[in-house]
Design a protein around this motif. Structure first.
Motif, PDB file in Angstrom:
ATOM      1  N   ASN A 287       3.085   8.788  19.575  1.00  0.00           N
ATOM      2  CA  ASN A 287       3.707   8.486  20.864  1.00  0.00           C
ATOM      3  C   ASN A 287       3.022   7.310  21.551  1.00  0.00           C
ATOM      4  N   ALA A 288       1.670   7.292  21.468  1.00  0.00           N
ATOM      5  CA  ALA A 288       0.920   6.195  22.098  1.00  0.00           C
ATOM      6  C   ALA A 288       1.294   4.866  21.444  1.00  0.00           C
ATOM      7  N   ALA A 289       1.349   4.837  20.114  1.00  0.00           N
ATOM      8  CA  ALA A 289       1.676   3.597  19.398  1.00  0.00           C
ATOM      9  C   ALA A 289       3.076   3.113  19.796  1.00  0.00           C
ATOM     10  N   ARG A 290       3.991   4.050  19.901  1.00  0.00           N
ATOM     11  CA  ARG A 290       5.351   3.694  20.301  1.00  0.00           C
ATOM     12  C   ARG A 290       5.326   3.118  21.727  1.00  0.00           C
ATOM     13  N   GLY A 291       4.561   3.789  22.598  1.00  0.00           N
ATOM     14  CA  GLY A 291       4.465   3.356  23.997  1.00  0.00           C
ATOM     15  C   GLY A 291       3.887   1.946  24.140  1.00  0.00           C
ATOM     16  N   TYR A 292       2.902   1.609  23.301  1.00  0.00           N
ATOM     17  CA  TYR A 292       2.258   0.299  23.400  1.00  0.00           C
ATOM     18  C   TYR A 292       2.970  -0.742  22.543  1.00  0.00           C
ATOM     19  N   GLY A 293       3.998  -0.290  21.802  1.00  0.00           N
ATOM     20  CA  GLY A 293       4.722  -1.220  20.938  1.00  0.00           C
ATOM     21  C   GLY A 293       3.894  -1.695  19.755  1.00  0.00           C
ATOM     22  N   ILE A 294       3.086  -0.799  19.198  1.00  0.00           N
ATOM     23  CA  ILE A 294       2.270  -1.168  18.029  1.00  0.00           C
ATOM     24  C   ILE A 294       2.797  -0.431  16.795  1.00  0.00           C
ATOM     25  N   PRO A 295       3.319  -1.150  15.801  1.00  0.00           N
ATOM     26  CA  PRO A 295       3.793  -0.502  14.576  1.00  0.00           C
ATOM     27  C   PRO A 295       2.663   0.283  13.900  1.00  0.00           C
ATOM     28  N   LEU A 296       3.011   1.448  13.369  1.00  0.00           N
ATOM     29  CA  LEU A 296       2.013   2.356  12.793  1.00  0.00           C
ATOM     30  C   LEU A 296       2.530   2.892  11.460  1.00  0.00           C
ATOM     31  N   ALA A 297       1.653   2.879  10.451  1.00  0.00           N
ATOM     32  CA  ALA A 297       2.050   3.390   9.147  1.00  0.00           C
ATOM     33  C   ALA A 297       0.869   4.107   8.519  1.00  0.00           C
ATOM     34  N   VAL A 298       1.149   4.983   7.559  1.00  0.00           N
ATOM     35  CA  VAL A 298       0.064   5.710   6.891  1.00  0.00           C
ATOM     36  C   VAL A 298       0.195   5.579   5.373  1.00  0.00           C
ATOM     37  N   THR A 299      -0.942   5.252   4.733  1.00  0.00           N
ATOM     38  CA  THR A 299      -0.945   5.124   3.272  1.00  0.00           C
ATOM     39  C   THR A 299      -1.834   6.204   2.658  1.00  0.00           C
ATOM     40  N   GLN A 300      -1.498   6.596   1.434  1.00  0.00           N
ATOM     41  CA  GLN A 300      -2.312   7.579   0.718  1.00  0.00           C
ATOM     42  C   GLN A 300      -3.575   6.928   0.133  1.00  0.00           C
ATOM     43  N   LEU A 301      -3.583   5.596   0.064  1.00  0.00           N
ATOM     44  CA  LEU A 301      -4.725   4.898  -0.545  1.00  0.00           C
ATOM     45  C   LEU A 301      -6.002   5.091   0.264  1.00  0.00           C
ATOM     46  N   LYS A 302      -7.136   5.078  -0.451  1.00  0.00           N
ATOM     47  CA  LYS A 302      -8.434   5.098   0.213  1.00  0.00           C
ATOM     48  C   LYS A 302      -8.658   3.730   0.854  1.00  0.00           C
ATOM     49  N   MET A 303      -9.626   3.649   1.749  1.00  0.00           N
ATOM     50  CA  MET A 303      -9.891   2.405   2.459  1.00  0.00           C
ATOM     51  C   MET A 303     -10.104   1.236   1.495  1.00  0.00           C
TER      52      MET A 303
ATOM     53  N   VAL B 145       0.833  -1.207   0.000  1.00  0.00           N
ATOM     54  CA  VAL B 145       0.000   0.000   0.000  1.00  0.00           C
ATOM     55  C   VAL B 145       0.873   1.265   0.000  1.00  0.00           C
ATOM     56  N   ALA B 146       2.175   1.076  -0.286  1.00  0.00           N
ATOM     57  CA  ALA B 146       3.135   2.188  -0.339  1.00  0.00           C
ATOM     58  C   ALA B 146       2.990   3.101   0.881  1.00  0.00           C
ATOM     59  N   ALA B 147       2.973   2.461   2.066  1.00  0.00           N
ATOM     60  CA  ALA B 147       2.753   3.234   3.297  1.00  0.00           C
ATOM     61  C   ALA B 147       4.053   3.795   3.848  1.00  0.00           C
ATOM     62  N   GLN B 148       3.896   4.908   4.515  1.00  0.00           N
ATOM     63  CA  GLN B 148       5.030   5.527   5.191  1.00  0.00           C
ATOM     64  C   GLN B 148       5.000   5.068   6.657  1.00  0.00           C
ATOM     65  N   THR B 149       6.111   4.569   7.146  1.00  0.00           N
ATOM     66  CA  THR B 149       6.150   4.057   8.514  1.00  0.00           C
ATOM     67  C   THR B 149       6.310   5.200   9.516  1.00  0.00           C
TER      68      THR B 149
END
Lengths: 115, 322
Positions: free
Chosen positions: A80-96, A10-14
């Protein structure tokens, strides 16, 4: 499917990194209530919700990672919350829908991840 | 959708929280002169006209001035009052009353309870007072008092979470802290998840629906985890309906935040081994939840009903052994 493959598909940015892991399923919803009601396991959340509450919801249901869709600006508190809970987070430009199509194609073509 | 802090506040506050409750009224048989004197003495600019406990109209300072001008000040209120009165309901969001005040330019709106009886009056002044009081309360809120951890005996842990009504910013925090505590004690991940989801849904319910917040108490013992969720209102009118997946009374504002899909109670039930819901309209709601630590253990047999419930006779009740 590996997290790294999903990010690539999904060409997401981490935004929050973590060690790679196997994904068996996805839960795609904008309503946190729907995410809370899922009984899936080893899954990653696809959502348009970017507030810290969404990260806490992911923590509650034991999601392995979160991909934010529609290229939304993610609040610093959420990162910060995602980092704190140890959950990887990324954002994609794609629609749902586009993100679901891309990831679904990959997920169901992988012999390891039939569910 | 972005909302300012004050916009959030007026969506969250209900009309009854911002109305003047001691309403000065007048009888339809009284004269406009009586109305004039009553208004002067009570220092108000309008009087609901009440007959046999029901509001039948409203008379305002403008009506009195017209009467003085045209010489009918000694005639009964009944003849000159406005009969078609714009009213609001006590459990509406305050924002709705404010937009009506804005649109109509009226100085006051009579407030009716669910039985259609007059229970207050909302004015720009009463709204301002309610907003200032609420802002003061929020500022004075002690950020540190939200979690209390008490170790009673070596094996039992009590955690208490105080949840504020309308505090969406902190939705899920109790769930996160409880799950972390369970993880630290080596509780099975599947059970951690069930407890975390039930806690999250309970927190969200208190935030969305409770009048003045509520409390979640987690009692972690070797054989089971008990969650007790209590609030002091408004109570649930119809539990069966509230339990139906998808049934929701949440506002559009709440839904815009991703909550209020009407899955809460049924989702909580799904996660528990024992589910008990007691509620009495006007008094409050109490949820007693139990999660067994070992499947099929003796703990399942100890599902005694809570005797010290604050809600007694006539309460709505639903009890399910999972």
């Amino acid at each position: 499917m590996l997290w790294a493959d999903a990010i690539k598909a999904v060409a997401a940015q981490t935004l929050v990194d973590g060690s790679d892991f196997e994904i068996k399923n996805f839960a795609a919803a904008d309503l946190l209530s729907d995410i809370l009601a899922t009984s899936k396991e080893d899954f990653v959340i696809l959502t348009g919700q970017t507030a810290p509450q969404a990260i806490r919801t992911a923590f509650a249901v034991g999601a392995l990672g979160i991909i934010i869709v529609r290229g939304k600006q993610v609040q610093v508190e959420s990162i910060n919350a995602a980092r704190g809970y140890g959950i990887p987070l990324a954002v994609t430009q794609l629609k749902m829908f586009e993100a679901c199509v891309a990831l679904g194609g990959l997920l169901w073509s992988s012999p390891l991840s039939k569910s | 959708m972005e909302f300012s802090f004050v916009e959030e506040l007026v969506h969250r506050l209900k009309v009854f929280q911002a109305m003047a409750k001691d309403v000065v009224t007048i009888n339809p048989q009284n004269t406009l002169r009586d109305a004039q004197i009553t208004m002067r003495e009570a220092r108000v600019s309008g009087l609901p006209v009440v007959k046999e406990n029901m509001m039948v109209g409203i008379v305002t300072i403008e009506d009195v001035i017209q009467a003085l001008d045209h010489g009918y000040i000694e005639e009964p209120v009944d003849r000159w009052m406005t009969r078609d009165v714009v009213t609001v309901e006590s459990n509406w969001p305050l924002s709705r009353a404010m937009s009506i005040l804005n649109r109509t330019r009226f100085g006051r709106l009579p407030v009716l309870d669910k039985d259609g009886r007059l229970c207050g009056v909302v004015t720009p002044g009463s709204i301002l007072r309610a907003l200032l009081t609420e802002l003061n309360r929020l500022l004075a809120r002690d950020e540190k008092s939200e979690v209390t951890i008490e170790t009673l005996e070596s094996e039992t842990l009590l955690l208490r979470f105080d949840v504020e009504a309308g505090d969406f910013d902190r939705a899920g925090l109790a769930s996160v802290q409880l799950k972390r505590e369970l993880a630290a004690r080596g509780v099975d991940p599947e059970l951690q998840r069930r407890v975390a989801i039930a806690t999250h849904e309970s927190e969200t319910n208190l935030i969305i629906h409770s009048t003045s917040g509520g409390t979640i108490i987690a009692d972690i013992a070797p054989e089971c985890i008990r969650l007790t969720v209590t609030d002091n209102g408004p109570g649930i009118e119809n539990i069966e309906q509230a339990m139906q997946p998808g049934y929701s009374t949440a506002s559009d504002f709440v839904r815009s935040l991703g909550f209020g899909a009407g899955m809460g109670l049924s989702n909580i039930k799904r996660c528990t081994d024992h589910f008990e819901l007691k509620s009495k309209p006007g008094l409050g709601t109490r949820l007693n939840l139990r999660f067994n630590l070992k499947l099929g253990s003796a703990a399942a047999a100890t599902g005694q009903t809570d005797k010290n419930s604050l809600l007694n006779g006539g309460a709505n009740q639903m009890e399910i052994e999972g």
